[in-house]
Design a protein around this motif. Structure first.
Motif, PDB file in Angstrom:
ATOM      1  N   ALA A  22       0.825  -1.213   0.000  1.00 34.29           N
ATOM      2  CA  ALA A  22       0.000   0.000   0.000  1.00 34.29           C
ATOM      3  C   ALA A  22       0.856   1.258   0.000  1.00 34.29           C
ATOM      4  CB  ALA A  22      -0.932  -0.010   1.211  1.00 34.29           C
ATOM      5  N   GLN A  23       1.896   1.269   0.830  1.00 33.04           N
ATOM      6  CA  GLN A  23       2.788   2.423   0.869  1.00 33.04           C
ATOM      7  C   GLN A  23       3.495   2.625  -0.465  1.00 33.04           C
ATOM      8  OE1 GLN A  23       3.226   4.768   3.141  1.00 33.04           O
ATOM      9  NE2 GLN A  23       1.686   3.857   4.492  1.00 33.04           N
ATOM     10  N   VAL A  26       0.952   4.023  -3.006  1.00 36.79           N
ATOM     11  CA  VAL A  26       0.692   5.448  -2.791  1.00 36.79           C
ATOM     12  C   VAL A  26       1.819   6.289  -3.387  1.00 36.79           C
ATOM     13  CG1 VAL A  26       0.612   7.267  -1.039  1.00 36.79           C
ATOM     14  CG2 VAL A  26      -0.800   5.237  -0.787  1.00 36.79           C
ATOM     15  N   LYS A  27       3.055   5.904  -3.073  1.00 38.50           N
ATOM     16  CA  LYS A  27       4.202   6.682  -3.546  1.00 38.50           C
ATOM     17  C   LYS A  27       4.299   6.682  -5.068  1.00 38.50           C
ATOM     18  CE  LYS A  27       7.029   6.058   0.604  1.00 38.50           C
ATOM     19  NZ  LYS A  27       8.260   5.467   1.178  1.00 38.50           N
ATOM     20  N   SER A  28       4.101   5.502  -5.682  1.00 41.28           N
ATOM     21  CA  SER A  28       4.222   5.415  -7.134  1.00 41.28           C
ATOM     22  C   SER A  28       3.079   6.146  -7.843  1.00 41.28           C
ATOM     23  CB  SER A  28       4.262   3.952  -7.577  1.00 41.28           C
ATOM     24  OG  SER A  28       3.069   3.276  -7.229  1.00 41.28           O
ATOM     25  N   ALA A 209      -5.480   4.618  -4.011  1.00 37.99           N
ATOM     26  CA  ALA A 209      -4.206   4.140  -3.470  1.00 37.99           C
ATOM     27  C   ALA A 209      -4.071   4.540  -2.005  1.00 37.99           C
ATOM     28  CB  ALA A 209      -3.041   4.704  -4.288  1.00 37.99           C
ATOM     29  N   ALA A 210      -4.492   5.762  -1.692  1.00 43.11           N
ATOM     30  CA  ALA A 210      -4.442   6.226  -0.303  1.00 43.11           C
ATOM     31  C   ALA A 210      -5.378   5.404   0.574  1.00 43.11           C
ATOM     32  CB  ALA A 210      -4.809   7.704  -0.230  1.00 43.11           C
ATOM     33  N   ALA A 211      -6.556   5.061   0.032  1.00 46.81           N
ATOM     34  CA  ALA A 211      -7.530   4.265   0.795  1.00 46.81           C
ATOM     35  C   ALA A 211      -6.967   2.904   1.147  1.00 46.81           C
ATOM     36  CB  ALA A 211      -8.815   4.109  -0.013  1.00 46.81           C
ATOM     37  N   LEU A 212      -6.138   2.347   0.273  1.00 44.26           N
ATOM     38  CA  LEU A 212      -5.554   1.028   0.532  1.00 44.26           C
ATOM     39  C   LEU A 212      -4.673   1.049   1.774  1.00 44.26           C
ATOM     40  CD1 LEU A 212      -5.255  -1.888  -0.441  1.00 44.26           C
ATOM     41  CD2 LEU A 212      -3.351  -1.135  -1.896  1.00 44.26           C
ATOM     42  N   ALA A 219      -5.905  -4.057   8.785  1.00 48.88           N
ATOM     43  CA  ALA A 219      -5.509  -5.467   8.719  1.00 48.88           C
ATOM     44  C   ALA A 219      -4.360  -5.763   9.679  1.00 48.88           C
ATOM     45  CB  ALA A 219      -5.111  -5.837   7.290  1.00 48.88           C
ATOM     46  N   VAL A 220      -3.389  -4.858   9.750  1.00 52.73           N
ATOM     47  CA  VAL A 220      -2.269  -5.024  10.687  1.00 52.73           C
ATOM     48  C   VAL A 220      -2.770  -5.024  12.127  1.00 52.73           C
ATOM     49  CG1 VAL A 220      -0.185  -3.931  11.611  1.00 52.73           C
ATOM     50  CG2 VAL A 220      -0.523  -4.074   9.135  1.00 52.73           C
ATOM     51  N   ALA A 221      -3.672  -4.094  12.442  1.00 57.10           N
ATOM     52  CA  ALA A 221      -4.227  -4.017  13.800  1.00 57.10           C
ATOM     53  C   ALA A 221      -4.993  -5.286  14.147  1.00 57.10           C
ATOM     54  CB  ALA A 221      -5.137  -2.790  13.920  1.00 57.10           C
ATOM     55  N   ALA A 222      -5.775  -5.795  13.193  1.00 57.67           N
ATOM     56  CA  ALA A 222      -6.534  -7.028  13.423  1.00 57.67           C
ATOM     57  C   ALA A 222      -5.602  -8.214  13.610  1.00 57.67           C
ATOM     58  CB  ALA A 222      -7.484  -7.285  12.253  1.00 57.67           C
TER      59      ALA A 222
END
Length: 237
Positions: A22-23, A26-28, A209-212, A219-222
């Motif tokens: 995701a990061q 966003v950058k690309s 892309a930002a929403a992802l 997902a990481v928190a879960a």
């Protein structure tokens, strides 16, 4: 311990990979559409002020802020802050991001429920974010050195799990806030003729892309919450 079984690779690794993707996305995407200028020659700041004025939110100031993708709306100060790559930039990426932040200002004006809820729980989540992981590892280590069963380490781990749950709730509340702000942004950009039909597509790609990144954060928190619940059950046995 934390890395000791397959559940680590099931609940931790996939969300982390998604977050990394995701990061990168966003950058690309931001980099790509930062080079494509809008035909109307509007800057991010121009678009932000136009949207706010048209929606009767002229009391919100638009200010520049240092950094890359540091754009945000501050509901307490009633200030919309745009990064240097957005504030004075005429790119489609800048226009999309500026409109998205205006979406948050409009949410605030409309007393959007999820935005109000997120503002309410921010202080608790700030504490939870900084303490959950250290407490969880402290609980695991105490349990490891003092033996299995219900002891001080177990109770520390339970408290850490509550902190992870609070972080997950925050991310789940954040999702509708961010998705709704992007939806409002696209509707305004298209409906008010700020961007034409061909320009809307790149703006959508930037916001998608930002929403992802928000989906990945949830997902990481879960994953962390599930993993430590499993570890807690194991330590009790």
């Amino acid at each position: 311990m934390y890395f000791g079984d397959m559940s680590f690779f099931i609940y931790i690794i996939p969300p982390l990979l998604l977050a990394m993707y995701a990061q990168s996305k966003v950058k690309s995407t931001y980099s790509k559409y930062s080079k494509t200028m809008n035909v109307n020659g509007l800057t991010g700041a121009d678009v932000a002020r136009r949207i706010l004025e048209r929606h009767g939110i002229d009391y919100v100031k638009v200010e520049p802020i240092k950094g890359v993708l540091t754009d945000h709306y501050d509901p307490k100060a009633r200030v919309l802050r745009l990064s240097s790559g957005v504030y004075g930039n005429k790119s489609l990426a800048a226009i999309g991001i500026a409109a998205h932040e205006c979406g948050h200002a409009i949410q605030d004006y409309d007393a959007y429920l999820f935005l109000k809820l997120r503002q309410t729980i921010v202080p608790v989540v700030n504490i939870a974010n900084s303490t959950a992981m250290p407490l969880a590892f402290a609980g695991l280590m105490l349990g490891y050195f003092t033996g299995s069963g219900v002891g001080i380490g177990y109770y520390i781990l339970q408290f850490a799990i509550l902190m992870f749950a609070a972080v997950l709730v925050f991310h789940l509340v954040t999702l509708p806030v961010e998705l709704d702000a992007s939806r409002r942004a696209i509707e305004i950009l298209e409906g008010e003729g700020i961007l034409d039909r061909e320009e809307i597509i790149p703006a959508k790609k930037v916001l998608n892309a930002a929403a992802l990144t928000y989906i990945a954060a949830a997902a990481v928190a879960a994953g962390n919450l599930i993993r430590f619940i499993l570890l807690s059950r194991g330590s009790r046995r």
